[in-house]
Design a protein around this motif. Structure first.
Motif, PDB file in Angstrom:
ATOM      1  N   PRO A   1       3.309  -9.723  29.541  1.00  0.00           N
ATOM      2  CA  PRO A   1       2.248 -10.074  30.507  1.00  0.00           C
ATOM      3  C   PRO A   1       2.485 -11.440  31.130  1.00  0.00           C
ATOM      4  N   TYR A   2       1.994 -11.575  32.361  1.00  0.00           N
ATOM      5  CA  TYR A   2       2.066 -12.856  33.053  1.00  0.00           C
ATOM      6  C   TYR A   2       1.282 -13.891  32.258  1.00  0.00           C
ATOM      7  N   PRO A   3       1.878 -15.078  31.982  1.00  0.00           N
ATOM      8  CA  PRO A   3       1.244 -16.026  31.061  1.00  0.00           C
ATOM      9  C   PRO A   3       0.058 -16.776  31.620  1.00  0.00           C
ATOM     10  N   TYR A   4      -0.094 -16.858  32.947  1.00  0.00           N
ATOM     11  CA  TYR A   4      -1.159 -17.666  33.534  1.00  0.00           C
ATOM     12  C   TYR A   4      -2.274 -16.760  34.019  1.00  0.00           C
ATOM     13  N   THR A   5      -3.403 -16.822  33.337  1.00  0.00           N
ATOM     14  CA  THR A   5      -4.508 -15.901  33.634  1.00  0.00           C
ATOM     15  C   THR A   5      -5.798 -16.652  33.941  1.00  0.00           C
ATOM     16  N   THR A   6      -5.702 -17.854  34.549  1.00  0.00           N
ATOM     17  CA  THR A   6      -6.896 -18.634  34.865  1.00  0.00           C
ATOM     18  C   THR A   6      -7.675 -18.009  36.020  1.00  0.00           C
ATOM     19  N   SER A   7      -6.993 -17.298  36.891  1.00  0.00           N
ATOM     20  CA  SER A   7      -7.657 -16.672  38.033  1.00  0.00           C
ATOM     21  C   SER A   7      -8.198 -15.299  37.639  1.00  0.00           C
ATOM     22  N   THR A   8      -9.366 -14.967  38.193  1.00  0.00           N
ATOM     23  CA  THR A   8      -9.940 -13.650  37.904  1.00  0.00           C
ATOM     24  C   THR A   8      -9.083 -12.529  38.478  1.00  0.00           C
ATOM     25  N   LEU A   9      -8.350 -12.835  39.553  1.00  0.00           N
ATOM     26  CA  LEU A   9      -7.447 -11.826  40.109  1.00  0.00           C
ATOM     27  C   LEU A   9      -6.366 -11.467  39.105  1.00  0.00           C
ATOM     28  N   TYR A  10      -5.840 -12.501  38.412  1.00  0.00           N
ATOM     29  CA  TYR A  10      -4.755 -12.273  37.466  1.00  0.00           C
ATOM     30  C   TYR A  10      -5.234 -11.518  36.230  1.00  0.00           C
ATOM     31  N   THR A  11      -6.523 -11.665  35.901  1.00  0.00           N
ATOM     32  CA  THR A  11      -7.029 -10.927  34.744  1.00  0.00           C
ATOM     33  C   THR A  11      -7.190  -9.447  35.066  1.00  0.00           C
ATOM     34  N   ALA A  12      -7.387  -9.121  36.343  1.00  0.00           N
ATOM     35  CA  ALA A  12      -7.531  -7.720  36.737  1.00  0.00           C
ATOM     36  C   ALA A  12      -6.176  -7.028  36.780  1.00  0.00           C
ATOM     37  N   LEU A  13      -5.226  -7.670  37.427  1.00  0.00           N
ATOM     38  CA  LEU A  13      -3.879  -7.119  37.535  1.00  0.00           C
ATOM     39  C   LEU A  13      -2.878  -8.259  37.445  1.00  0.00           C
ATOM     40  N   ASP A  14      -1.663  -7.922  37.020  1.00  0.00           N
ATOM     41  CA  ASP A  14      -0.575  -8.889  37.003  1.00  0.00           C
ATOM     42  C   ASP A  14      -0.226  -9.258  38.445  1.00  0.00           C
ATOM     43  N   PRO A  15       0.189 -10.524  38.721  1.00  0.00           N
ATOM     44  CA  PRO A  15       0.556 -10.907  40.088  1.00  0.00           C
ATOM     45  C   PRO A  15       1.583  -9.974  40.728  1.00  0.00           C
ATOM     46  N   ILE A  16       2.574  -9.529  39.943  1.00  0.00           N
ATOM     47  CA  ILE A  16       3.580  -8.618  40.495  1.00  0.00           C
ATOM     48  C   ILE A  16       2.933  -7.300  40.895  1.00  0.00           C
ATOM     49  N   GLN A  17       1.914  -6.871  40.146  1.00  0.00           N
ATOM     50  CA  GLN A  17       1.227  -5.632  40.492  1.00  0.00           C
ATOM     51  C   GLN A  17       0.467  -5.781  41.811  1.00  0.00           C
ATOM     52  N   TRP A  18      -0.140  -6.964  42.026  1.00  0.00           N
ATOM     53  CA  TRP A  18      -0.817  -7.199  43.301  1.00  0.00           C
ATOM     54  C   TRP A  18       0.183  -7.139  44.451  1.00  0.00           C
ATOM     55  N   ILE A  19       1.331  -7.781  44.267  1.00  0.00           N
ATOM     56  CA  ILE A  19       2.367  -7.765  45.310  1.00  0.00           C
ATOM     57  C   ILE A  19       2.852  -6.338  45.558  1.00  0.00           C
ATOM     58  N   SER A  20       3.031  -5.589  44.472  1.00  0.00           N
ATOM     59  CA  SER A  20       3.489  -4.209  44.596  1.00  0.00           C
ATOM     60  C   SER A  20       2.491  -3.363  45.378  1.00  0.00           C
ATOM     61  N   LEU A  21       1.200  -3.549  45.091  1.00  0.00           N
ATOM     62  CA  LEU A  21       0.174  -2.809  45.826  1.00  0.00           C
ATOM     63  C   LEU A  21       0.184  -3.202  47.307  1.00  0.00           C
ATOM     64  N   GLY A  22       0.411  -4.484  47.570  1.00  0.00           N
ATOM     65  CA  GLY A  22       0.506  -4.936  48.957  1.00  0.00           C
ATOM     66  C   GLY A  22       1.665  -4.282  49.680  1.00  0.00           C
ATOM     67  N   MET A  23       2.800  -4.135  48.995  1.00  0.00           N
ATOM     68  CA  MET A  23       3.961  -3.469  49.595  1.00  0.00           C
ATOM     69  C   MET A  23       3.642  -2.019  49.928  1.00  0.00           C
ATOM     70  N   ILE A  24       2.940  -1.359  49.031  1.00  0.00           N
ATOM     71  CA  ILE A  24       2.582   0.043  49.266  1.00  0.00           C
ATOM     72  C   ILE A  24       1.622   0.170  50.444  1.00  0.00           C
ATOM     73  N   VAL A  25       0.663  -0.750  50.533  1.00  0.00           N
ATOM     74  CA  VAL A  25      -0.290  -0.724  51.656  1.00  0.00           C
ATOM     75  C   VAL A  25       0.436  -0.920  52.983  1.00  0.00           C
ATOM     76  N   VAL A  26       1.367  -1.872  53.031  1.00  0.00           N
ATOM     77  CA  VAL A  26       2.139  -2.102  54.263  1.00  0.00           C
ATOM     78  C   VAL A  26       2.942  -0.850  54.628  1.00  0.00           C
ATOM     79  N   ALA A  27       3.499  -0.188  53.621  1.00  0.00           N
ATOM     80  CA  ALA A  27       4.255   1.042  53.876  1.00  0.00           C
ATOM     81  C   ALA A  27       3.362   2.111  54.498  1.00  0.00           C
ATOM     82  N   VAL A  28       2.147   2.244  53.980  1.00  0.00           N
ATOM     83  CA  VAL A  28       1.217   3.223  54.522  1.00  0.00           C
ATOM     84  C   VAL A  28       0.862   2.889  55.968  1.00  0.00           C
ATOM     85  N   VAL A  29       0.648   1.598  56.238  1.00  0.00           N
ATOM     86  CA  VAL A  29       0.325   1.168  57.606  1.00  0.00           C
ATOM     87  C   VAL A  29       1.468   1.502  58.555  1.00  0.00           C
TER      88      VAL A  29
END
Length: 249
Positions: A208-236
Motif C-alpha cells: 500500500p501507498y505509505p502516505y494516507t493523510t489525505s482522505t482521497l488516499y484512504t479511499a483509493l491508492d494514488p496509482i488507482q486514481w491515476i488509472s481511473l483517470g486514464m480509463i475516463v480519458v479513454a472513454v472520452v
C-alpha cells in the motif's frame, strides 16, 4: 537484484538509469515506424518526442530546485541526481507538449496514436529498471516465483517484473492495432484503457501507498486514481467525435 551495472570506488552506474536511457532511445526509434503507420513525418514525430523528453527532464529539475533551493545551493550535484518527476512536472510537460504540437501543426490524435506503442515500451524498460534495483515491492506471497529482497527472507510478488511483461505484450498489441486503426484516437484510447486497467489491477499485488493523510488516499491508492483517470480519458476519446479533438490542436 542488481542495482548497479558498475560499482568501482566512487563510480556508480545504476542499472535503472541505463535501462531508462535504453528505453527512451528504443521508444524514439520505434516512433519512426509508428509515424509512418499514421501518415506523419518521421522526423517531425522524432523531434516532438525528443522535445517532450527534454521538457520532462528540464521542468522536473527546475521544480526540484525551486522547492529545495537551500539544499541545491549546499549540495547541487547531489540534489540533481534525485528522481524528481512529480505530478506537477508531468502536467507542465503535457502543457508544453500540447503547445509544441500546435506550433508544429501536428495532429493531436494521430500523434498520440503514434506515441502509444513507444510509451508502452518505455513502461516496460522502466519496470525492468525497478525490478533490477528491487523497488516497487509487492505483497508477501507463497508462490514459488516470489522474490526475496535481502535481508528479508519473505517472498514478495515481483510486481515490477509483472509490469514489464504486461507492458511488453501491450506494446505488441498496440502496434498491431495501429496498423488496422479505423480512425484517429483509437490506438491511444486502447492504450489508456488497457494501461489504466492493468495498473489498477497491479496495485492489488503492491504494498500500500505509505502516505494516507489525505482522505482521497484512504479511499483509493494514488496509482488507482491515476488509472481511473486514464480509463475516463479513454472513454472520452471513444465517445467524443474525432474531428473535434483533431482540430483542437
Amino acid at each position: 537484484m542488481h542495482p548497479y551495472l558498475l560499482h568501482s570506488g566512487h563510480l556508480l552506474l545504476p542499472t535503472f538509469g541505463v535501462l531508462a536511457a535504453l528505453g527512451l532511445m528504443a521508444a524514439l526509434s520505434l516512433s519512426l515506424r509508428t509515424a509512418a503507420l499514421v501518415g506523419l513525418n518521421s522526423d517531425s514525430l522524432w523531434n516532438a518526442g525528443l522535445f517532450t523528453l527534454l521538457s520532462a527532464f528540464a521542468l522536473s529539475r527546475i521544480l526540484l530546485i525551486a522547492t529545495n533551493l537551500h539544499n541545491f545551493l549546499a549540495y547541487p550535484i547531489l540534489l540533481l541526481t534525485v528522481p524528481s518527476l512529480t505530478s506537477t512536472g508531468i502536467l507542465l510537460t503535457l502543457l508544453a507538449t500540447l503547445l509544441y504540437l500546435r506550433i508544429r501543426n501536428l495532429p493531436l490524435l494521430d500523434t498520440l496514436d503514434a506515441w502509444s506503442p513507444p510509451a508502452s515500451l518505455i513502461w516496460a524498460f522502466l519496470a525492468l529498471g525497478h525490478f533490477s534495483e528491487g523497488s516497487d515491492a509487492g505483497l508477501p506471497t507463497t508462490l514459488s516465483w516470489g522474490l526475496r529482497i535481502p535481508p528479508s527472507h519473505t517472498r514478495l510478488h515481483a510486481v515490477a517484473l509483472y509490469a514489464a511483461i504486461i507492458a511488453a505484450i501491450l506494446t505488441l498489441l498496440l502496434l498491431r492495432q495501429l496498423k488496422h486503426r479505423r480512425q484517429p484516437g483509437e490506438t491511444v484510447a486502447l492504450a489508456l484503457a488497457s494501461a489504466g486497467t492493468l495498473q489498477f489491477l497491479l496495485t492489488f499485488f503492491r504494498q500500500p501507498y505509505p502516505y494516507t493523510t489525505s482522505t482521497l488516499y484512504t479511499a483509493l491508492d494514488p496509482i488507482q486514481w491515476i488509472s481511473l483517470g486514464m480509463i475516463v480519458v479513454a472513454v472520452v476519446l471513444v465517445l467524443l467525435p474525432g474531428k473535434l479533438v483533431t482540430h483542437a490542436v
